[in-house]
Design a protein around this motif. Structure first.
Motif, PDB file in Angstrom:
ATOM      1  N   LEU A   1       0.336  -1.315  -0.251  1.00 49.59           N
ATOM      2  CA  LEU A   1       0.006   0.015   0.755  1.00 49.59           C
ATOM      3  C   LEU A   1       0.917   1.118  -0.116  1.00 49.59           C
ATOM      4  N   GLU A   2       1.780   1.042   0.937  1.00 50.77           N
ATOM      5  CA  GLU A   2       2.614   2.167   0.905  1.00 50.77           C
ATOM      6  C   GLU A   2       3.389   2.519  -0.554  1.00 50.77           C
ATOM      7  N   GLY A   3       3.699   1.326  -1.272  1.00 55.61           N
ATOM      8  CA  GLY A   3       4.825   1.430  -2.389  1.00 55.61           C
ATOM      9  C   GLY A   3       5.972   0.873  -2.638  1.00 55.61           C
ATOM     10  N   THR A   4       6.227   0.977  -1.013  1.00 57.25           N
ATOM     11  CA  THR A   4       7.489  -0.541  -0.993  1.00 57.25           C
ATOM     12  C   THR A   4       7.721  -1.279  -1.715  1.00 57.25           C
ATOM     13  N   LEU A   5       6.826  -1.776  -2.108  1.00 57.38           N
ATOM     14  CA  LEU A   5       7.329  -3.139  -3.196  1.00 57.38           C
ATOM     15  C   LEU A   5       6.088  -2.413  -3.999  1.00 57.38           C
ATOM     16  N   LYS A   6       6.524  -2.533  -5.312  1.00 53.53           N
ATOM     17  CA  LYS A   6       6.010  -2.056  -6.066  1.00 53.53           C
ATOM     18  C   LYS A   6       4.800  -3.400  -7.368  1.00 53.53           C
ATOM     19  N   PRO A   7       3.643  -2.587  -7.786  1.00 59.56           N
ATOM     20  CA  PRO A   7       3.326  -3.088  -8.790  1.00 59.56           C
ATOM     21  C   PRO A   7       3.978  -3.929  -9.939  1.00 59.56           C
ATOM     22  N   ALA A   8       3.798  -5.900 -10.118  1.00 62.03           N
ATOM     23  CA  ALA A   8       4.294  -6.111 -10.667  1.00 62.03           C
ATOM     24  C   ALA A   8       5.612  -6.789 -10.351  1.00 62.03           C
ATOM     25  N   LEU A   9       5.711  -6.507  -9.211  1.00 59.86           N
ATOM     26  CA  LEU A   9       7.710  -7.134  -7.942  1.00 59.86           C
ATOM     27  C   LEU A   9       7.290  -8.400  -8.304  1.00 59.86           C
ATOM     28  N   LYS A  10       8.541  -8.936  -8.975  1.00 61.31           N
ATOM     29  CA  LYS A  10       8.573 -10.600  -8.308  1.00 61.31           C
ATOM     30  C   LYS A  10       8.706 -10.327  -6.326  1.00 61.31           C
ATOM     31  N   LEU A  11       7.962 -11.772  -6.172  1.00 59.18           N
ATOM     32  CA  LEU A  11       8.365 -12.105  -4.245  1.00 59.18           C
ATOM     33  C   LEU A  11       9.544 -12.859  -4.659  1.00 59.18           C
ATOM     34  N   PRO A  12      10.398 -13.456  -2.997  1.00 56.97           N
ATOM     35  CA  PRO A  12      11.347 -14.110  -2.915  1.00 56.97           C
ATOM     36  C   PRO A  12      10.103 -15.543  -3.061  1.00 56.97           C
ATOM     37  N   SER A  13      11.022 -16.187  -2.848  1.00 58.09           N
ATOM     38  CA  SER A  13      10.319 -17.502  -3.017  1.00 58.09           C
ATOM     39  C   SER A  13       9.744 -17.757  -1.465  1.00 58.09           C
ATOM     40  N   THR A  14       9.032 -18.564  -0.860  1.00 64.16           N
ATOM     41  CA  THR A  14       8.375 -18.788   0.517  1.00 64.16           C
ATOM     42  C   THR A  14       9.751 -19.294   0.913  1.00 64.16           C
ATOM     43  N   ARG A  15      10.136 -19.851   0.280  1.00 67.67           N
ATOM     44  CA  ARG A  15      11.473 -20.563   1.171  1.00 67.67           C
ATOM     45  C   ARG A  15      12.391 -19.007   1.600  1.00 67.67           C
ATOM     46  N   ALA A  16      13.174 -19.168   0.552  1.00 63.00           N
ATOM     47  CA  ALA A  16      13.843 -17.506   0.639  1.00 63.00           C
ATOM     48  C   ALA A  16      13.373 -16.839   1.891  1.00 63.00           C
ATOM     49  N   MET A  17      11.962 -16.584   1.987  1.00 65.56           N
ATOM     50  CA  MET A  17      11.725 -15.259   2.681  1.00 65.56           C
ATOM     51  C   MET A  17      11.491 -15.596   3.776  1.00 65.56           C
ATOM     52  N   ALA A  18      11.229 -17.526   4.300  1.00 62.00           N
ATOM     53  CA  ALA A  18      11.063 -17.705   5.290  1.00 62.00           C
ATOM     54  C   ALA A  18      12.663 -17.403   6.055  1.00 62.00           C
ATOM     55  N   GLY A  19      13.961 -18.123   5.558  1.00 61.78           N
ATOM     56  CA  GLY A  19      14.802 -18.125   5.870  1.00 61.78           C
ATOM     57  C   GLY A  19      15.165 -16.596   6.674  1.00 61.78           C
ATOM     58  N   HIS A  20      14.675 -15.781   5.280  1.00 58.95           N
ATOM     59  CA  HIS A  20      15.245 -14.398   5.719  1.00 58.95           C
ATOM     60  C   HIS A  20      14.624 -13.951   7.253  1.00 58.95           C
ATOM     61  N   LEU A  21      12.865 -14.151   7.142  1.00 61.89           N
ATOM     62  CA  LEU A  21      12.572 -13.653   8.214  1.00 61.89           C
ATOM     63  C   LEU A  21      12.195 -14.602   9.706  1.00 61.89           C
ATOM     64  N   GLY A  22      13.303 -15.910   9.588  1.00 63.20           N
ATOM     65  CA  GLY A  22      13.292 -16.847  10.772  1.00 63.20           C
ATOM     66  C   GLY A  22      11.829 -17.493  11.053  1.00 63.20           C
ATOM     67  N   VAL A  23      11.304 -17.676   9.721  1.00 63.68           N
ATOM     68  CA  VAL A  23      10.027 -18.138  10.132  1.00 63.68           C
ATOM     69  C   VAL A  23       9.721 -19.540   9.042  1.00 63.68           C
ATOM     70  N   SER A  24       8.559 -20.021   9.751  1.00 67.47           N
ATOM     71  CA  SER A  24       8.694 -21.300   9.216  1.00 67.47           C
ATOM     72  C   SER A  24       8.205 -20.942   7.808  1.00 67.47           C
ATOM     73  N   ARG A  25       8.256 -21.687   6.605  1.00 65.74           N
ATOM     74  CA  ARG A  25       7.583 -21.872   6.079  1.00 65.74           C
ATOM     75  C   ARG A  25       6.319 -21.722   5.620  1.00 65.74           C
ATOM     76  N   ASN A  26       5.942 -22.198   6.525  1.00 67.87           N
ATOM     77  CA  ASN A  26       3.794 -22.391   6.576  1.00 67.87           C
ATOM     78  C   ASN A  26       3.411 -21.119   7.112  1.00 67.87           C
ATOM     79  N   THR A  27       4.260 -20.781   7.701  1.00 67.92           N
ATOM     80  CA  THR A  27       3.404 -18.727   7.993  1.00 67.92           C
ATOM     81  C   THR A  27       3.550 -17.979   6.817  1.00 67.92           C
ATOM     82  N   VAL A  28       4.539 -18.011   6.458  1.00 65.91           N
ATOM     83  CA  VAL A  28       5.007 -17.315   5.027  1.00 65.91           C
ATOM     84  C   VAL A  28       3.356 -17.844   3.603  1.00 65.91           C
ATOM     85  N   LEU A  29       3.788 -19.154   3.977  1.00 66.53           N
ATOM     86  CA  LEU A  29       2.586 -19.825   3.453  1.00 66.53           C
ATOM     87  C   LEU A  29       1.541 -19.008   3.111  1.00 66.53           C
TER      88      LEU A  29
END
Ligand code: PLP
Length: 487
Positions: free
Chosen positions: A31-59
């Motif tokens: 909503l703030e525009g920090t993540l722009k339209p059409a931006l590709k997000l990292p995979s759920t696995r990579a994001m889970a690792g990055h955030l230090g949470v389980s993959r299920n949480t990101v899913l």
């Protein structure tokens, strides 16, 4: 890889589940525009690792964002911020409170409504001597009422729990019509009774449904401000009709405002002066309404409180032409907060009013109507009225004694055979509104007479004597007397 705002949302000590925190962080970043339209997000696995949470949480967070349309997934190619989100909807709007001068665009109807001063008269917060129009709240038959409620809630029929008849619960309409026939000389069947949310709704409906903006209405002068506010908000042209010892001066109205389409009148106890409309004037008014095709709104708000002789029957009972709409309420005779009133309508108007009423608030509250119907059928209502009549007669007598003792000569009172308040005209250098302020300073409520006038205002004060126990009234009279004599 991810904006810091997503990370900053994660709080492992919080009671909010982690997947909701991730969801909220991503949503805000989009909503703030920090993540722009059409931006590709990292995979759920990579994001889970990055955030230090389980993959299920990101899913779980992704699933919700996909469902709400913030993200889109491309088969075999991962997850993207939805590319169609318009840039403008993503910009943060700074919301300023209305009071800071940013006004929403209002309708013409709303602007008209805002011109009318209603709060002073329709929502006074103080409950203390000598507020006028107050029944003795503490003398309400609470125990009887509680038992009736308990019984009706025990095994209520579905009709009382679901959407009921917009005209009102039939047994209540029947009880009201029987009461009005027997006690007020009103001629009606239950099919002419429409239950409303107090008389205020009845007055507003009648003004809006039967008159057009700019139409003229005879208004008693002085008159009831609650009615006046409803009429002004409907855009009516109010024609002041003076009051004398026989009540509304019908000939004055006929001469000066012959084209009026409606008359608002309180025949049994003129509000605020307390005069009873004489029989001659009643007949004149009915004749004029018949000949000119006008409606009469008869507000019979407290006719039960008559301390001497029998009250004159309602104007409606004399009407041969279906011109009178009778307005009644339980606000004075039971409690204002019950919010049950009624209209007695000529038969041919009933469907129209039911139609309009159901659009405003659908129907009156089921169980309260059933309780009130039974209270009327089993004699509880009549007993309560009788008891209050005696109590109020005593309270008036006491008030008159206190007034003679504490109030100065320029605040004279006369006994009244009816009603719930007394009016004193002022013969003093002080305005009634200034005296209201002085009274407020010592914790006493009185009402000024002058605002009730449309023209040629007279100064005076209204004292409600019915609502408050003797000790409270005595204390208030003593305190007010001290202030008044010091002026
Ligand atoms: C003249 C008049 N009519 C009606 C009412 C009652 O209004 P409602 O039934 O909306 O409580 C009042 C109460 O102050 C009144 O003074």
């Amino acid at each position: 890889m991810l904006p810091p705002s997503v990370l900053s949302h994660l709080n492992r000590a919080s009671e909010v589940p982690l997947h909701l925190q991730v969801y909220e962080g991503l949503r805000e970043a989009i909503l703030e525009g920090t993540l722009k339209p059409a931006l590709k997000l990292p995979s759920t696995r990579a994001m889970a690792g990055h955030l230090g949470v389980s993959r299920n949480t990101v899913l779980l967070a992704f699933e919700q964002l996909l469902l709400e349309g913030y993200l889109e997934s491309r088969v075999g190619d991962g997850t993207y911020v939805t590319h169609t989100l318009p840039d403008t909807s993503l910009q943060k709007v700074e919301v300023k409170p209305i009071s800071e001068g940013v006004q929403p665009r209002l309708s013409g109807r709303a602007r008209k409504l805002l011109e009318v001063q209603v709060t002073q008269y329709l929502s006074q917060p103080e409950y203390r001597a000598f507020r006028s129009g107050m029944p003795a709240l503490k003398d309400f038959p609470f125990e009887e009422w509680r038992k009736l409620h308990a019984r009706h809630w025990k095994n209520p029929p579905v009709q009382l729990l679901s959407y009921g008849d917009p005209r009102g619960h039939f047994p209540l309409r029947q009880a009201i019509s029987e009461y009005l026939n027997a006690s007020r000389g009103v001629r009606c069947t239950p099919d002419q009774v429409l239950i409303t949310s107090g008389s205020q709704q009845g007055l507003e409906l009648a003004a809006r449904l039967l008159l057009d903006e700019g139409d003229s209405l005879w208004m008693e002068d002085p008159g009831y401000l609650g009615a006046r506010a409803a009429f002004q908000a409907s855009g009516l042209n109010l024609c002041p009709i003076p009051i004398d010892q026989e009540g509304m001066q019908v000939q004055h109205g006929a001469r000066h405002h012959p084209h009026a389409r409606m008359v608002y009148v309180t025949p049994s106890h003129q509000y605020p002066l307390g005069i009873t409309l004489s029989l001659t004037r009643r007949l004149e008014l009915l004749k004029w309404a018949r000949e000119s095709g006008a409606w009469i709104l008869e507000d019979d708000y407290n006719s039960e409180y008559r301390y001497e002789g029998r009250p004159l029957n309602a104007l409606q009972g004399l009407d041969q032409d279906g011109r009178v709409i009778y307005v009644g309420t339980f606000s004075k005779v039971l409690l204002p907060s019950i919010r049950i009133g009624y209209l007695v309508l000529p038969e041919h108007l009933m469907d129209l009013f039911v139609h309009a009423r159901s659009l405003v608030d659908r129907m009156p509250p089921g169980i309260t109507q059933a309780v009130l119907a039974e209270f009327m059928e089993n004699g509880g209502f009549e007993r309560h009225v009788r008891k209050m009549r005696l109590l109020y007669a005593d309270r008036q007598a006491l008030f008159l004694k206190m007034a003679a003792l504490h109030f100065p000569d320029w605040l004279p009172f006369q006994p009244s055979p009816a009603g719930m308040h007394l009016v004193s005209h002022l013969d003093s250098p002080f305005s009634d509104q200034a005296l209201v302020e002085e009274a407020r300073k010592v914790g006493v409520t009185v009402r000024a007479l002058s605002p009730s006038y449309l023209q040629g205002a007279r100064q005076g004060l209204l004292f409600g004597y019915t609502g408050f126990p003797e000790d409270e009234s005595m204390l208030a009279a003593h305190d007010l007397g001290r202030v008044l004599r010091s002026l």
